[in-house]
Design an enzyme around this catalytic site. Sequence first.
Site, PDB file in Angstrom:
ATOM      1  N   ARG A 165       0.832  -1.215   0.000  1.00  0.00           N
ATOM      2  CA  ARG A 165       0.000   0.000   0.000  1.00  0.00           C
ATOM      3  C   ARG A 165       0.869   1.269   0.000  1.00  0.00           C
ATOM      4  O   ARG A 165       0.580   2.252   0.688  1.00  0.00           O
ATOM      5  CB  ARG A 165      -0.932   0.035   1.218  1.00  0.00           C
ATOM      6  CG  ARG A 165      -1.889  -1.107   1.298  1.00  0.00           C
ATOM      7  CD  ARG A 165      -2.930  -1.086   0.181  1.00  0.00           C
ATOM      8  NE  ARG A 165      -3.905  -2.141   0.379  1.00  0.00           N
ATOM      9  CZ  ARG A 165      -3.796  -3.378  -0.109  1.00  0.00           C
ATOM     10  NH1 ARG A 165      -2.753  -3.715  -0.853  1.00  0.00           N
ATOM     11  NH2 ARG A 165      -4.729  -4.279   0.123  1.00  0.00           N
ATOM     12  N   SER A 235     -10.787  -0.394   3.451  1.00  0.00           N
ATOM     13  CA  SER A 235     -10.022  -0.593   4.689  1.00  0.00           C
ATOM     14  C   SER A 235      -9.424   0.737   5.130  1.00  0.00           C
ATOM     15  O   SER A 235      -8.749   1.398   4.332  1.00  0.00           O
ATOM     16  CB  SER A 235      -8.878  -1.577   4.455  1.00  0.00           C
ATOM     17  OG  SER A 235      -9.389  -2.781   3.977  1.00  0.00           O
ATOM     18  N   GLU A 330      -4.793   4.033   5.926  1.00  0.00           N
ATOM     19  CA  GLU A 330      -4.509   3.753   4.519  1.00  0.00           C
ATOM     20  C   GLU A 330      -4.925   4.926   3.609  1.00  0.00           C
ATOM     21  O   GLU A 330      -4.176   5.310   2.714  1.00  0.00           O
ATOM     22  CB  GLU A 330      -5.238   2.467   4.107  1.00  0.00           C
ATOM     23  CG  GLU A 330      -4.840   1.965   2.754  1.00  0.00           C
ATOM     24  CD  GLU A 330      -5.551   0.674   2.376  1.00  0.00           C
ATOM     25  OE1 GLU A 330      -5.427  -0.326   3.111  1.00  0.00           O
ATOM     26  OE2 GLU A 330      -6.240   0.681   1.343  1.00  0.00           O
TER      27      GLU A 330
END
Length: 343
Positions: A165, A235, A330
């Site tokens: 990520r 998420s 995130e």
Amino acid sequence: MNIREHYSLRALNTFGLEVKARYFCTLATLGGLRTVWQWQQQHPNLPVLFLGGGSNMLFVEDFPGLVVQIKLMERTIIGSDSEYTYVKAGAGENWHQFVRWTIDQGLAGLENLSLIPGTVGAAPMQNIGAYGVELKDHAYEVFAVDWKTAEMRHFSVAECGFGYRNSRFKSLEPNRWLIASVTFQLPTKPTWHLDYAGVKEHIQGEVNARSISDAIIAIRQSKLPDPAQLGNAGSFFKNPMISDEHYQALREQYPQLNGWILEEGVKVSAGWLIDHCGWKGKRIGDAGTYDQHALVLVNHGQATGAQIWQLALDIMDSVEQRFGIRLVPEPHIISGGALVQYS
Ligand SMILES: Cc1cc2nc3c(=O)[nH]c(=O)nc-3n(C[C@H](O)[C@H](O)[C@H](O)COP(=O)(O)OP(=O)(O)OC[C@H]3O[C@@H](n4cnc5c(N)ncnc54)[C@H](O)[C@@H]3O)c2cc1C
């Protein structure tokens, strides 16, 4: 190019937050950057923010500068060799529609990344990943413009600094590069990734790119809230990496805690940690966590960005107090006209 003022971003962020951009425009050609540069010269102290589909952002409050929505459109099969077909996509293309288009062309590789919201241009930012595949596995190069100096550059995959990520565009040089297009290399002889829970079971008929994509779509629709119904950004926290010693110490207290041993340490499930702090399905006003998945923060309707961010901070504090792990968000947190930086 038309620059609008006091523009509502409600339909342009998947949290569905009622935030406004002081200035707003869309960029459909790279030549349009001239207007952005002129605007910046007239407003040297105001920030510029590139926007794709707004599915990985949290606006904590109104944006004081210029939001530029990227609409650079292109889908081209460039050519092929014995191993790969090379396909180029403009940054403004919708990611999922692009994936389905590659499948329609008889190409494979991106099927596990079906139904991830957002645009092609934002996909390299955090090296999107799902069901055992990441963007970096099939990317060939990223074409980007240093929007302040107008330098144009092709980045090879190695130069993109892709990680979990993460990428150079997200953490090393945030706000520097406007990603204009991404070229993919899609294998002539694909390898299917079916090991993630539920994928095999959901495949109907022959295993191919389309049946895998259909299976992934079905699984995702059953697990994640549709932003059109319930605002969210997927998420909200990355799965944290901890040391082996830390993991062993936690396992003594919490034998159910699973970990994945990697080179850099042990990766543990952020969802599990949050769940075990009692956050699943919690709601404070209209900000809450999804009742089926504590990792997903949701806007039940009228939450503000500040309320969702406060909930995120409370979750981070409680996980840290209980497990000694500081979670990292995130999505890109945008506050005071700037990205709040997390590694
Ligand atoms: C329901 C749901 C499920 C999700 N599932 C996943 C998943 O499985 N895996 C995953 O990895 N992610 C997932 N996400 C997160 C998100 O979809 C991805 O990160 C996606 O790539 C974001 O694209 P976007 O166009 O919406 O980016 P935006 O939110 O618009 O932008 C994200 C960041 O990229 C920058 N940016 C956008 N476009 C450009 C550009 N052309 N050039 C330079 N900078 C740019 C923005 O300034 C911002 O900092 C999910 C989100 C939702 C809502």
